[in-house]
Write a protein that holds these residues in place. Structure first.
Motif, PDB file in Angstrom:
ATOM      1  N   ASN A  37       3.492 -31.693  14.537  1.00 20.30           N
ATOM      2  CA  ASN A  37       4.877 -31.355  14.185  1.00 20.30           C
ATOM      3  C   ASN A  37       5.019 -29.862  13.851  1.00 20.30           C
ATOM      4  OD1 ASN A  37       5.726 -34.053  14.461  1.00 20.30           O
ATOM      5  ND2 ASN A  37       5.125 -34.532  12.360  1.00 20.30           N
ATOM      6  N   TRP A  38       4.019 -29.345  13.139  1.00 17.97           N
ATOM      7  CA  TRP A  38       4.090 -27.922  12.788  1.00 17.97           C
ATOM      8  C   TRP A  38       4.013 -27.039  14.033  1.00 17.97           C
ATOM      9  CZ3 TRP A  38       0.323 -24.055  13.383  1.00 17.97           C
ATOM     10  CH2 TRP A  38       0.629 -22.829  12.779  1.00 17.97           C
ATOM     11  N   TRP A  39       3.137 -27.386  14.967  1.00 20.59           N
ATOM     12  CA  TRP A  39       3.011 -26.576  16.193  1.00 20.59           C
ATOM     13  C   TRP A  39       4.264 -26.691  17.059  1.00 20.59           C
ATOM     14  CZ3 TRP A  39      -0.459 -22.940  17.272  1.00 20.59           C
ATOM     15  CH2 TRP A  39      -0.492 -22.428  18.575  1.00 20.59           C
ATOM     16  N   LEU A  40       4.859 -27.884  17.074  1.00 31.81           N
ATOM     17  CA  LEU A  40       6.106 -28.041  17.826  1.00 31.81           C
ATOM     18  C   LEU A  40       7.215 -27.192  17.210  1.00 31.81           C
ATOM     19  CD1 LEU A  40       7.580 -29.497  20.138  1.00 31.81           C
ATOM     20  CD2 LEU A  40       8.082 -31.347  18.519  1.00 31.81           C
ATOM     21  N   GLY A  41       7.273 -27.144  15.876  1.00 33.39           N
ATOM     22  CA  GLY A  41       8.250 -26.290  15.211  1.00 33.39           C
ATOM     23  C   GLY A  41       7.999 -24.816  15.486  1.00 33.39           C
ATOM     24  N   ARG A  42       6.732 -24.423  15.494  1.00 32.58           N
ATOM     25  CA  ARG A  42       6.380 -23.024  15.790  1.00 32.58           C
ATOM     26  C   ARG A  42       6.806 -22.659  17.214  1.00 32.58           C
ATOM     27  NH1 ARG A  42       2.149 -20.228  18.048  1.00 32.58           N
ATOM     28  NH2 ARG A  42       1.562 -18.241  17.055  1.00 32.58           N
ATOM     29  N   TRP A  43       6.589 -23.583  18.154  1.00 31.61           N
ATOM     30  CA  TRP A  43       6.971 -23.341  19.557  1.00 31.61           C
ATOM     31  C   TRP A  43       8.497 -23.229  19.678  1.00 31.61           C
ATOM     32  CZ3 TRP A  43       5.574 -27.112  24.145  1.00 31.61           C
ATOM     33  CH2 TRP A  43       5.919 -26.487  25.357  1.00 31.61           C
ATOM     34  N   SER A  44       9.201 -24.156  19.039  1.00 26.17           N
ATOM     35  CA  SER A  44      10.672 -24.087  19.101  1.00 26.17           C
ATOM     36  C   SER A  44      11.197 -22.822  18.435  1.00 26.17           C
ATOM     37  CB  SER A  44      11.269 -25.329  18.436  1.00 26.17           C
ATOM     38  OG  SER A  44      10.941 -25.352  17.063  1.00 26.17           O
ATOM     39  N   ASN A  45      10.534 -22.348  17.370  1.00 27.67           N
ATOM     40  CA  ASN A  45      10.942 -21.109  16.716  1.00 27.67           C
ATOM     41  C   ASN A  45      10.737 -19.908  17.645  1.00 27.67           C
ATOM     42  OD1 ASN A  45      11.968 -19.830  14.329  1.00 27.67           O
ATOM     43  ND2 ASN A  45       9.935 -18.954  14.031  1.00 27.67           N
ATOM     44  N   GLU A  83       3.746 -12.551  30.405  1.00 25.45           N
ATOM     45  CA  GLU A  83       3.086 -12.823  29.112  1.00 25.45           C
ATOM     46  C   GLU A  83       3.760 -13.983  28.376  1.00 25.45           C
ATOM     47  OE1 GLU A  83       1.490  -8.340  28.031  1.00 25.45           O
ATOM     48  OE2 GLU A  83       3.424  -9.043  27.238  1.00 25.45           O
ATOM     49  N   TRP A  84       5.064 -14.027  28.482  1.00 26.70           N
ATOM     50  CA  TRP A  84       5.774 -15.122  27.810  1.00 26.70           C
ATOM     51  C   TRP A  84       5.444 -16.474  28.431  1.00 26.70           C
ATOM     52  CZ3 TRP A  84       7.736 -17.206  23.882  1.00 26.70           C
ATOM     53  CH2 TRP A  84       8.635 -18.283  23.969  1.00 26.70           C
ATOM     54  N   PHE A  85       5.356 -16.518  29.754  1.00 21.21           N
ATOM     55  CA  PHE A  85       4.994 -17.779  30.403  1.00 21.21           C
ATOM     56  C   PHE A  85       3.581 -18.207  30.019  1.00 21.21           C
ATOM     57  CE2 PHE A  85       8.161 -16.638  33.950  1.00 21.21           C
ATOM     58  CZ  PHE A  85       9.177 -17.265  33.255  1.00 21.21           C
ATOM     59  N   LYS A  86       2.668 -17.261  29.870  1.00 14.10           N
ATOM     60  CA  LYS A  86       1.311 -17.601  29.407  1.00 14.10           C
ATOM     61  C   LYS A  86       1.342 -18.111  27.965  1.00 14.10           C
ATOM     62  CE  LYS A  86      -1.259 -14.398  32.398  1.00 14.10           C
ATOM     63  NZ  LYS A  86      -2.180 -13.237  32.429  1.00 14.10           N
ATOM     64  N   GLU A  87       2.158 -17.487  27.126  1.00 13.16           N
ATOM     65  CA  GLU A  87       2.294 -17.951  25.741  1.00 13.16           C
ATOM     66  C   GLU A  87       2.866 -19.362  25.685  1.00 13.16           C
ATOM     67  OE1 GLU A  87       2.128 -17.768  21.582  1.00 13.16           O
ATOM     68  OE2 GLU A  87       1.234 -16.480  23.111  1.00 13.16           O
ATOM     69  N   ARG A  88       3.845 -19.617  26.559  1.00  7.68           N
ATOM     70  CA  ARG A  88       4.439 -20.953  26.598  1.00  7.68           C
ATOM     71  C   ARG A  88       3.422 -21.986  27.080  1.00  7.68           C
ATOM     72  NH1 ARG A  88       9.868 -21.675  30.009  1.00  7.68           N
ATOM     73  NH2 ARG A  88      10.773 -20.685  28.164  1.00  7.68           N
ATOM     74  N   ASP A  89       2.621 -21.616  28.102  1.00  4.59           N
ATOM     75  CA  ASP A  89       1.570 -22.553  28.558  1.00  4.59           C
ATOM     76  C   ASP A  89       0.563 -22.827  27.456  1.00  4.59           C
ATOM     77  OD1 ASP A  89       2.780 -22.693  31.015  1.00  4.59           O
ATOM     78  OD2 ASP A  89       1.487 -21.157  31.948  1.00  4.59           O
ATOM     79  N   LYS A  90       0.213 -21.799  26.705  1.00  6.30           N
ATOM     80  CA  LYS A  90      -0.726 -21.997  25.602  1.00  6.30           C
ATOM     81  C   LYS A  90      -0.152 -22.947  24.560  1.00  6.30           C
ATOM     82  CE  LYS A  90      -1.117 -19.207  22.206  1.00  6.30           C
ATOM     83  NZ  LYS A  90      -1.350 -18.043  21.318  1.00  6.30           N
ATOM     84  N   ASN A  91       1.132 -22.775  24.231  1.00  5.47           N
ATOM     85  CA  ASN A  91       1.762 -23.687  23.267  1.00  5.47           C
ATOM     86  C   ASN A  91       1.741 -25.126  23.781  1.00  5.47           C
ATOM     87  OD1 ASN A  91       2.362 -21.606  21.495  1.00  5.47           O
ATOM     88  ND2 ASN A  91       4.385 -21.199  22.411  1.00  5.47           N
ATOM     89  N   PHE A  92       1.997 -25.292  25.069  1.00  4.75           N
ATOM     90  CA  PHE A  92       2.006 -26.639  25.646  1.00  4.75           C
ATOM     91  C   PHE A  92       0.614 -27.275  25.580  1.00  4.75           C
ATOM     92  CE2 PHE A  92       1.143 -29.280  29.364  1.00  4.75           C
ATOM     93  CZ  PHE A  92       2.016 -30.329  29.134  1.00  4.75           C
ATOM     94  N   TYR A  93      -0.411 -26.538  25.980  1.00  4.77           N
ATOM     95  CA  TYR A  93      -1.765 -27.105  26.003  1.00  4.77           C
ATOM     96  C   TYR A  93      -2.272 -27.409  24.593  1.00  4.77           C
ATOM     97  CZ  TYR A  93      -2.014 -25.953  30.972  1.00  4.77           C
ATOM     98  OH  TYR A  93      -1.782 -25.886  32.306  1.00  4.77           O
ATOM     99  N   VAL A  94      -1.936 -26.542  23.642  1.00  2.00           N
ATOM    100  CA  VAL A  94      -2.330 -26.826  22.254  1.00  2.00           C
ATOM    101  C   VAL A  94      -1.626 -28.071  21.746  1.00  2.00           C
ATOM    102  CG1 VAL A  94      -2.233 -25.983  19.888  1.00  2.00           C
ATOM    103  CG2 VAL A  94      -2.904 -24.434  21.739  1.00  2.00           C
ATOM    104  N   LEU A  95      -0.327 -28.179  22.031  1.00  2.00           N
ATOM    105  CA  LEU A  95       0.413 -29.370  21.602  1.00  2.00           C
ATOM    106  C   LEU A  95      -0.127 -30.618  22.273  1.00  2.00           C
ATOM    107  CD1 LEU A  95       2.827 -30.472  19.986  1.00  2.00           C
ATOM    108  CD2 LEU A  95       4.237 -30.108  22.032  1.00  2.00           C
ATOM    109  N   PHE A  96      -0.419 -30.523  23.554  1.00  2.00           N
ATOM    110  CA  PHE A  96      -0.969 -31.682  24.272  1.00  2.00           C
ATOM    111  C   PHE A  96      -2.344 -32.062  23.720  1.00  2.00           C
ATOM    112  CE2 PHE A  96      -3.551 -33.435  27.744  1.00  2.00           C
ATOM    113  CZ  PHE A  96      -2.790 -34.548  28.080  1.00  2.00           C
ATOM    114  N   GLY A  97      -3.180 -31.071  23.415  1.00  2.00           N
ATOM    115  CA  GLY A  97      -4.501 -31.353  22.869  1.00  2.00           C
ATOM    116  C   GLY A  97      -4.430 -31.993  21.497  1.00  2.00           C
TER     117      GLY A  97
END
Length: 645
Positions: free
Chosen positions: A131-139, A169-183
């Motif tokens: 939940n915290w990582w999802l909030g960080r991504w949405s922020n 760079e932003w697309f890479k950051e977004r992919d990183k957020n997705f993979y961390v959330l998925f993991g």
């Protein structure tokens, strides 16, 4: 005898003075006995026993000067009537030893329990991190694409790295957020599955272990326990209590541990983001503890009463099913229904109080937690400008779920304590004093050919419990090997007690020597396996004929068939020895059941045989078969036969 008169009771009173005199004498005798001090009538002495029951005698006039007195009464039954004991109920909180023994029954130990709790903690933390990582991504998304007014509430340290990123760079950051959330999500699901499987498997092992321990304890319990405890109590322990341990207790403990770590992680998060809320948390914890202290002792006692009030239902139902022919023959259906309704009312009255107490707890918990959420929301309104919107949303969302979680954990705390009363009741039966301690030392080793058949009763006294009176007193008998002894006497003379003393079914004082070996110096297993018995009521198990004859698999099929041929018993189906025996042997006649018991005794080839009215309930032909088999096959055995005639 001579028939003096005939007629109804009223006619005899008017026309027969002897009958009138007899009834008046009996009535006066019974009234005088009821006002006198009761003395023990269950002892067997050389002097005639005190009479208690009526017996018929001649109504003809006898010599008044005769020194012989008419025996108006017979002795009591030789086994004294054991009063049904009141089911015990403990008071106060559950002892810590009950929890420890429940944990030990799982076999995982303290280390395994700590590892399991660590897995719960990691899982709860992982869910919170999702939940915290999802909030960080949405922020981050809000900062990247949000308006200037919205971003004005965010610090420049959060704006600059994200707003100054290139699209790549932003697309890479977004992919990183997705993979961390998925993991994190995958890890939480895997941990949830593993902890659930391990936990419920350990609970299943615990329930099975407690069931087996209680079963083994009951198998080794003294006979006095079954005389003073109705079958409904035992059935209640094995049905409702074990079912609650196996299903309800495992469920409530799982949810308790899960909610405990969830609340702990949520409180840590809220305290980290909003330290001001710690004040209200301390106040809420204090009030909740006060409510729990008031509620828990009361609901534990109510739960114990509910368990105790359930036992008469099982006892009455079991007795009614067994006595259906008698109930119908006397037309007592309505009486049985009323008694059963009374048992149900007693249980329902206690159960309704327990439900009302749960509602009382729920109302107070909801009021306290709602006040906490209100205070937390008010404190956030004062400090929201210093926090990111994602953190504010996160703690608000978790604070609202905290309302239900706190109420749920208080209920679960009480439910765990309530369900632990079932463990307490099971452990009560596990701790029953056995007939023979398993740690007995210095037991005598038996000779290879023991026994030959000589039996000596040396100053023997026998009673059924340490609190009852002696049934047999100072008995001295010497029986030589291969002798055939008949034990004859009226009801209450002590015939069955004498046999039970040989098997050490209760407390002995004195000695019983079998071939100069004191039976109290050998194990019960060695003693009873060397003595065969044919009881008056044949005992058969719900299994095959082979298992009933040879439960330990010690004999071949040829030996078993030879034993059946000796008693002229032939299975009626083509299954042969695999023919199924119904519960209690109901698919066989009484005579056939008795023949199976006789074949079982023939198969064991013991040198001592006890026959307890074996032919009392069989037809003439079966009686002849049993008598003939005993005369031919037990010639070189010591036979003790109980008979009323």
């Amino acid at each position: 005898g001579i028939q003096v008169a005939t007629g109804t009771y009223t006619e005899l009173l008017q026309s027969c003075p002897a009958f009138t005199h007899w009834t008046e004498t009996i009535t006066h005798k019974l009234r005088s006995d009821s006002t006198s001090t009761d003395t023990s009538s269950s002892q067997l002495n050389l002097s005639p026993p005190t009479s208690k029951y009526l017996t018929p005698f001649s109504l003809l006039q006898t010599d008044k000067g005769s020194d012989e007195k008419e025996n108006l009464l017979l002795a009591l039954a030789d086994k004294p009537i054991q009063k049904e004991t009141i089911e015990s109920k403990r008071t106060g909180s559950i002892d810590l030893n009950v929890y420890i023994r429940y944990i030990r029954a799982s076999g995982c130990g303290i280390l395994g329990l700590l590892c399991l709790f660590l897995m719960f903690a990691v899982t709860s933390t992982t869910f919170l991190l999702v939940n915290w990582w999802l909030g960080r991504w949405s922020n981050s998304e809000r900062i990247r694409y949000g308006s200037t007014n919205i971003m004005s509430n965010c610090s420049s340290m959060e704006q600059s790295p994200i707003t100054n990123m290139s699209n790549e760079e932003w697309f890479k950051e977004r992919d990183k957020n997705f993979y961390v959330l998925f993991g994190l999500s995958s890890l939480s699901v895997i941990l949830l599955f593993i902890r659930t499987m391990i936990y419920f498997l350990s609970c299943h092992i615990t329930a099975r272990s407690l069931h087996n321990q209680m079963f083994n304890s009951l198998l080794r319990a003294p006979v006095f326990f079954f005389d003073t405890n109705p079958i409904g109590r035992v059935v209640n322990r094995f049905s409702k209590d074990i079912s609650s341990i196996d299903e309800k207790l495992s469920d409530v403990t799982y949810h308790f541990v899960d909610v405990f770590f969830t609340i702990s992680s949520t409180v840590i998060l809220i305290a980290f983001v909003q330290p001001l809320s710690l004040i209200s948390m301390v106040l809420v914890a204090f009030i909740m503890e006060r409510v729990r202290r008031v509620f828990t002792p009361a609901v534990q006692d109510i739960k114990r009463l509910e368990s105790i009030s359930r036992s008469p239902i099982y006892s009455h139902l079991s007795s009614s099913i067994q006595g259906i022919p008698m109930i119908r023959s006397y037309g007592a259906q309505q009486t049985c229904i009323q008694e059963f309704s009374h048992c149900l009312d007693q249980h329902t009255r206690v159960y309704s109080i327990m439900l009302a107490m749960n509602r009382w707890l729920g109302m107070r918990i909801e009021c306290v937690v709602s006040a906490f959420v209100g205070f937390l929301t008010f404190s956030i309104l004062l400090t929201y400008q210093n926090l990111p919107i994602s953190d504010l949303s996160l703690i608000l969302a978790h604070s609202f779920t905290l309302v239900g979680s706190v109420q749920w954990i208080i209920r679960l705390t009480v439910d765990v304590m309530m369900q632990m009363t079932n463990v307490e009741r099971v452990i009560e039966y596990i701790d029953l004093q056995p007939e023979e301690s398993p740690n007995v030392k210095n037991l005598r080793s038996l000779p290879p050919q023991w026994p030959i058949g000589g039996i000596v009763f040396d100053n023997l006294s026998f009673r059924y419990s340490s609190t009852s009176s002696w049934v047999l007193t100072n008995i001295n008998i010497s029986i030589q090997p291969n002798e055939k002894i008949g034990i004859v006497g009226r009801t209450g003379a002590g015939k069955s007690s004498l046999i039970q003393s040989i098997f050490r079914m209760a407390e002995l004082n004195g000695r019983i020597l079998i071939d100069n070996v004191d039976t109290q110096q050998i194990s019960l297993y060695d003693l009873r396996r060397h003595i065969s018995i044919i009881p008056q009521n044949p005992v058969l198990f719900n299994d095959t004929i082979r298992i009933n004859l040879d439960p330990f698999g010690e004999y071949s099929d040829i030996e078993i068939w030879n034993a059946l041929d000796e008693v002229q018993f032939k299975p009626d189906t083509i299954d042969g020895l695999q023919q199924q025996v119904a519960e209690g042997g109901s698919n066989f006649s009484v005579g056939q059941r008795q023949l199976i018991c006789l074949a079982r005794a023939l198969l064991r080839k013991n040198k001592i045989l006890v026959i307890d009215e074996a032919t009392a309930n069989v037809d003439h032909r079966t009686d002849e078969l049993i008598q003939l088999a005993i005369r031919r096959k037990f010639v070189n055995c010591t036979v003790l036969t109980i008979a009323h005639r």
